[in-house]
Design a protein around this motif. Structure first.
Motif, PDB file in Angstrom:
ATOM      1  N   ASP A 146      46.067  34.011  32.521  1.00 52.53           N
ATOM      2  CA  ASP A 146      44.707  33.878  33.050  1.00 52.53           C
ATOM      3  C   ASP A 146      44.364  34.995  34.019  1.00 52.53           C
ATOM      4  OD1 ASP A 146      43.768  31.608  31.668  1.00 52.53           O
ATOM      5  OD2 ASP A 146      45.002  30.320  32.923  1.00 52.53           O
ATOM      6  N   ASP A 147      43.276  35.697  33.714  1.00 53.37           N
ATOM      7  CA  ASP A 147      42.813  36.859  34.469  1.00 53.37           C
ATOM      8  C   ASP A 147      43.786  38.027  34.382  1.00 53.37           C
ATOM      9  OD1 ASP A 147      40.296  36.012  35.230  1.00 53.37           O
ATOM     10  OD2 ASP A 147      41.056  34.922  36.974  1.00 53.37           O
ATOM     11  N   THR A 148      44.692  37.958  33.394  1.00 53.85           N
ATOM     12  CA  THR A 148      45.540  39.090  33.062  1.00 53.85           C
ATOM     13  C   THR A 148      45.298  39.476  31.605  1.00 53.85           C
ATOM     14  OG1 THR A 148      47.226  38.417  34.662  1.00 53.85           O
ATOM     15  CG2 THR A 148      47.905  39.977  32.967  1.00 53.85           C
ATOM     16  N   VAL A 161      40.504  39.799  28.351  1.00 55.97           N
ATOM     17  CA  VAL A 161      40.245  40.879  29.300  1.00 55.97           C
ATOM     18  C   VAL A 161      40.122  42.186  28.515  1.00 55.97           C
ATOM     19  CG1 VAL A 161      41.353  42.269  31.110  1.00 55.97           C
ATOM     20  CG2 VAL A 161      41.379  39.773  31.254  1.00 55.97           C
ATOM     21  N   GLN A 162      39.269  43.052  28.981  1.00 57.69           N
ATOM     22  CA  GLN A 162      39.100  44.349  28.317  1.00 57.69           C
ATOM     23  C   GLN A 162      40.436  45.092  28.247  1.00 57.69           C
ATOM     24  OE1 GLN A 162      36.116  46.872  30.097  1.00 57.69           O
ATOM     25  NE2 GLN A 162      36.532  48.582  28.739  1.00 57.69           N
ATOM     26  N   GLY A 163      40.765  45.537  27.059  1.00 58.78           N
ATOM     27  CA  GLY A 163      41.995  46.296  26.867  1.00 58.78           C
ATOM     28  C   GLY A 163      43.194  45.463  26.459  1.00 58.78           C
ATOM     29  N   ALA A 164      43.046  44.142  26.465  1.00 57.53           N
ATOM     30  CA  ALA A 164      44.191  43.267  26.164  1.00 57.53           C
ATOM     31  C   ALA A 164      44.723  43.503  24.751  1.00 57.53           C
ATOM     32  CB  ALA A 164      43.805  41.806  26.360  1.00 57.53           C
ATOM     33  N   GLU A 165      43.828  43.574  23.769  1.00 57.50           N
ATOM     34  CA  GLU A 165      44.271  43.782  22.390  1.00 57.50           C
ATOM     35  C   GLU A 165      45.010  45.110  22.244  1.00 57.50           C
ATOM     36  OE1 GLU A 165      41.559  43.159  19.188  1.00 57.50           O
ATOM     37  OE2 GLU A 165      40.551  41.486  20.176  1.00 57.50           O
ATOM     38  N   ASN A 208      44.462  48.971  37.868  1.00 61.38           N
ATOM     39  CA  ASN A 208      43.112  48.410  37.921  1.00 61.38           C
ATOM     40  C   ASN A 208      42.512  48.235  36.532  1.00 61.38           C
ATOM     41  OD1 ASN A 208      43.115  50.721  40.458  1.00 61.38           O
ATOM     42  ND2 ASN A 208      42.961  48.551  40.953  1.00 61.38           N
ATOM     43  N   GLN A 209      43.132  48.858  35.541  1.00 57.90           N
ATOM     44  CA  GLN A 209      42.769  48.660  34.137  1.00 57.90           C
ATOM     45  C   GLN A 209      44.033  48.294  33.382  1.00 57.90           C
ATOM     46  OE1 GLN A 209      40.390  51.835  32.359  1.00 57.90           O
ATOM     47  NE2 GLN A 209      39.708  52.462  34.394  1.00 57.90           N
ATOM     48  N   LEU A 210      43.921  47.337  32.484  1.00 56.46           N
ATOM     49  CA  LEU A 210      45.109  46.866  31.778  1.00 56.46           C
ATOM     50  C   LEU A 210      45.762  47.977  30.966  1.00 56.46           C
ATOM     51  CD1 LEU A 210      46.594  44.184  31.708  1.00 56.46           C
ATOM     52  CD2 LEU A 210      45.361  43.621  29.597  1.00 56.46           C
ATOM     53  N   GLU A 211      44.954  48.889  30.426  1.00 58.33           N
ATOM     54  CA  GLU A 211      45.496  49.991  29.629  1.00 58.33           C
ATOM     55  C   GLU A 211      46.435  50.893  30.427  1.00 58.33           C
ATOM     56  OE1 GLU A 211      41.198  49.666  27.972  1.00 58.33           O
ATOM     57  OE2 GLU A 211      42.309  49.082  29.758  1.00 58.33           O
ATOM     58  N   HIS A 212      46.268  50.908  31.751  1.00 56.54           N
ATOM     59  CA  HIS A 212      47.127  51.759  32.585  1.00 56.54           C
ATOM     60  C   HIS A 212      48.581  51.288  32.555  1.00 56.54           C
ATOM     61  CE1 HIS A 212      43.468  53.196  35.170  1.00 56.54           C
ATOM     62  NE2 HIS A 212      43.484  53.681  33.945  1.00 56.54           N
TER      63      HIS A 212
END
Length: 228
Positions: A12-14, A103-107, A218-222
């Protein structure tokens, strides 16, 4: 960059956008009971009550079962609503289990890390979390899904990490990374257990604790820049 072989994700929120999911479920359950008037006011009160109770859960002061109905009991008491908090919470959880906003970038991140051993450690209700995962892109992407209600322990307790390490038959901590948005749950739990941690902080919150995550993004892709 480090060669982490095993990555534990909070959910959640990750990976899931819990804010949107919660808002949708909240609106649906209040609509069911024809209580859409003053919804914004109810939602504000609920968030404040819920936050306190989840902090109590992390400290072991309340059980997950108690938390579910207690948040609505307090809400109804505050706003003088004659409702059954237990039944209302059950309906809310059913609606929550239908929400699968990522969340954006999760996939992108999960696909890019598919060659790693991935698992989930989440505080929450088994039926809700399982339903959300099984009806989303995340289905089948993880070696194990460890949910606090099923284990009887919750982050940051060491016992849930014991359970997770046993499930994956891990003996070496140096190649394990815990990724999550909560300092007091994910990061505290990982630090206490002696594994590296990555704090997902998309809203650039100030860290007012004494906790020092191994990484902050700050961005999941990082995360892909951290994991070799």
């Amino acid at each position: 960059m480090k060669n982490y072989d095993i990555i534990y994700f909070d959910i959640d929120d990750t990976l899931f956008d819990f804010t949107i999911s919660e808002q949708e479920a909240f609106k649906k359950v209040f609509s069911k009971y024809n209580l859409l008037n003053n919804l914004k006011l109810y939602e504000k009160s609920y968030r404040e009550i819920n936050k306190v109770l989840w902090e109590d859960l992390e400290r072991g002061k309340i059980s997950l079962v108690e938390l579910g109905s207690e948040r609505f009991r307090r809400l109804f008491l505050e706003h003088e609503l004659e409702m059954d908090a237990v039944v209302f919470n059950q309906d809310y959880l059913k609606f929550l289990g239908q929400q699968t906003y990522l969340v954006q970038g999760a996939e992108k991140v999960i696909e890019a890390l598919s060659h790693k051993r991935l698992a989930i450690i989440t505080n929450g209700y088994t039926d809700v979390q399982t339903s959300r995962i099984n009806h989303s892109f995340l289905e089948g992407k993880f070696e194990h899904i460890i949910i606090s209600e099923s284990t009887g322990f919750q982050k940051p307790q060491a016992e849930i990490f014991d359970y997770a390490f046993n499930k994956l038959q891990i003996t070496e901590k140096s190649n394990v990374l815990m990724v999550g948005d909560s300092l007091t749950s994910d990061i505290q739990g990982g630090i206490n257990y002696g594994i590296d941690t990555c704090w997902f902080n998309p809203k650039y919150k100030e860290n007012t604790t004494n906790l020092k995550p191994t990484y902050e993004i700050n961005q999941l892709e990082h995360l892909l820049q951290i994991v070799k």
